[in-house]
Design a protein around this motif. Structure first.
Motif, short mmCIF file in Angstrom:
data_model
loop_
_atom_site.label_atom_id
_atom_site.label_comp_id
_atom_site.label_asym_id
_atom_site.label_seq_id
_atom_site.Cartn_x
_atom_site.Cartn_y
_atom_site.Cartn_z
N UNK A 213 0.82 -1.23 0.00
CA UNK A 213 0.00 0.00 0.00
C UNK A 213 0.85 1.27 0.00
N UNK A 214 1.83 1.43 0.91
CA UNK A 214 2.61 2.69 0.87
C UNK A 214 3.48 2.82 -0.38
N UNK A 215 3.99 1.70 -0.91
CA UNK A 215 4.81 1.78 -2.12
C UNK A 215 3.96 2.20 -3.32
N UNK A 216 2.75 1.67 -3.42
CA UNK A 216 1.87 2.07 -4.52
C UNK A 216 1.44 3.52 -4.35
N UNK B 175 4.29 5.59 -5.47
CA UNK B 175 4.39 5.55 -6.93
C UNK B 175 3.31 6.42 -7.58
N UNK B 176 2.10 6.37 -7.07
CA UNK B 176 1.02 7.20 -7.60
C UNK B 176 1.29 8.68 -7.35
N UNK B 177 1.94 9.00 -6.24
CA UNK B 177 2.26 10.39 -5.94
C UNK B 177 3.21 10.95 -6.99
N UNK C 209 -1.48 13.87 1.60
CA UNK C 209 -1.43 12.40 1.55
C UNK C 209 0.00 11.86 1.63
N UNK C 210 0.99 12.63 1.16
CA UNK C 210 2.36 12.12 1.16
C UNK C 210 2.88 11.94 2.59
N UNK C 211 2.41 12.76 3.50
CA UNK C 211 2.84 12.60 4.90
C UNK C 211 2.35 11.26 5.46
N UNK C 212 1.11 10.91 5.14
CA UNK C 212 0.59 9.61 5.59
C UNK C 212 1.35 8.46 4.94
N UNK C 213 1.70 8.63 3.66
CA UNK C 213 2.45 7.58 2.97
C UNK C 213 3.82 7.35 3.62
N UNK D 262 5.47 4.06 5.45
CA UNK D 262 6.78 3.50 5.13
C UNK D 262 7.65 3.36 6.38
N UNK D 263 7.52 4.28 7.32
CA UNK D 263 8.30 4.20 8.56
C UNK D 263 7.92 2.99 9.39
N UNK D 264 6.71 2.49 9.18
CA UNK D 264 6.28 1.29 9.91
C UNK D 264 6.83 0.02 9.28
N UNK D 265 7.39 0.11 8.09
CA UNK D 265 7.85 -1.07 7.37
C UNK D 265 9.37 -1.11 7.28
N UNK D 266 9.98 0.01 6.87
CA UNK D 266 11.42 0.03 6.60
C UNK D 266 12.18 0.50 7.84
#
Length: 209
Positions: free
Chosen positions: A31-34, A37-39, A59-63, A67-71
Motif C-alpha cells: 500500500x505505501x509503495x503504490x 508511486x502514484x504520488x 497524503x504524502x505525509x501519511x504515505x 513507510x516508517x512502519x515497514x522500513x
C-alpha cells in the motif's frame, strides 16, 4: 536492474513497480509503495491543479508514515524526506516535467560526444559546438543537398513499404501532414478503428483465421 539511466528508473518506479509488487509483497508493504508511486506519477503529469496538489501534499505525509512502519530508520535519509516538499514546489514552480534535469542530461551527453582530446575536454566541446552551429547555419542555404534539416523522417523516406512499426498496414499512410484536422473520437469509434486495423493487417491474418 543494472545499467539503467535515471529516467529508466523513474518510469519503472511510476508505471511498472505497482504491477510487479501488488501480488508478491504483504499488503502493509504494498500500500505505501503504490501510494508513493502514484504520488510521483501525479506530480510528473503535464497538468496540475492546485486542489490536487494540496491533496497530494497532505497524503504524502501519511504515505511516509506508513513507510516508517515497514522500513528501518536507516532507510529514511534526506531523499525520503524530499517528497514532502515536492507538491508545494510544484505549486510555486509549475509542472515538474518542464523543470527537471532529463533534457539537460540528454544535451550533456551530446556535448560529451564532442570530446576528442581528453586532455582538453572544454576546448573539444567548444570546437564541436561551433562546428555544429556552422554546419546547421550553412545547411539552411542548401536546398538540393540532403541535410538533417531538410531530409524526410525515416518512416517517410522508405522506398518500399517499411514503416517504423514493421506492419504493412501503416506503409500506405501519407505522412506529409498536409490538410489534417484534429478531432476527438468516441470510444465506439476508437473500437471500430481498432477492429478495422486488426482485420486488415496482413500480419494478423493467421491469428484471425
Amino acid at each position: 536492474m543494472s545499467g539503467l539511466k535515471t529516467h529508466d528508473c523513474h518510469v519503472i518506479f511510476q508505471k511498472l513497480l505497482p504491477i510487479a509488487i501488488r501480488d508478491i509483497l504483504p499488503e502493509d508493504v504494498v500500500i505505501p509503495l503504490i501510494q508513493l508511486s502514484r504520488f510521483f506519477n501525479a506530480i510528473c503529469s503535464k497538468e496540475l491543479s492546485v486542489d490536487d496538489l494540496e491533496s497530494m501534499s497532505n497524503s504524502i505525509a501519511e504515505t511516509l508514515c506508513r513507510l516508517e512502519m515497514v522500513f528501518p530508520p536507516a532507510f529514511f535519509d534526506i531523499m525520503m524526506h524530499l517528497p514532502v516538499h515536492l507538491a508545494e514546489e510544484a505549486k510555486l514552480g509549475g509542472p515538474v516535467c518542464y523543470r527537471w534535469m532529463y533534457p539537460i542530461e540528454r544535451y550533456l551527453w551530446t556535448l560529451k560526444g564532442y570530446v576528442r582530446n581528453k586532455s582538453h575536454p572544454e576546448g573539444s566541446i567548444a570546437e564541436g559546438y561551433i562546428s555544429e552551429e556552422c554546419m546547421t547555419f550553412c545547411s539552411r542555404f542548401l536546398e538540393d543537398v540532403d541535410t538533417k534539416l531538410n531530409r524526410p523522417e525515416r518512416h517517410e523516406s522508405a522506398a518500399v513499404i517499411e514503416p517504423p512499426s514493421g506492419l504493412s498496414l501503416f506503409g500506405k499512410i501519407d505522412y506529409s501532414k498536409k490538410g489534417f484536422t484534429i478531432e476527438t473520437l468516441s470510444a465506439s469509434e476508437m473500437q471500430q478503428i481498432r477492429h478495422y486495423l486488426l482485420i486488415n493487417c496482413d500480419e494478423a491474418t493467421a491469428w484471425v483465421k
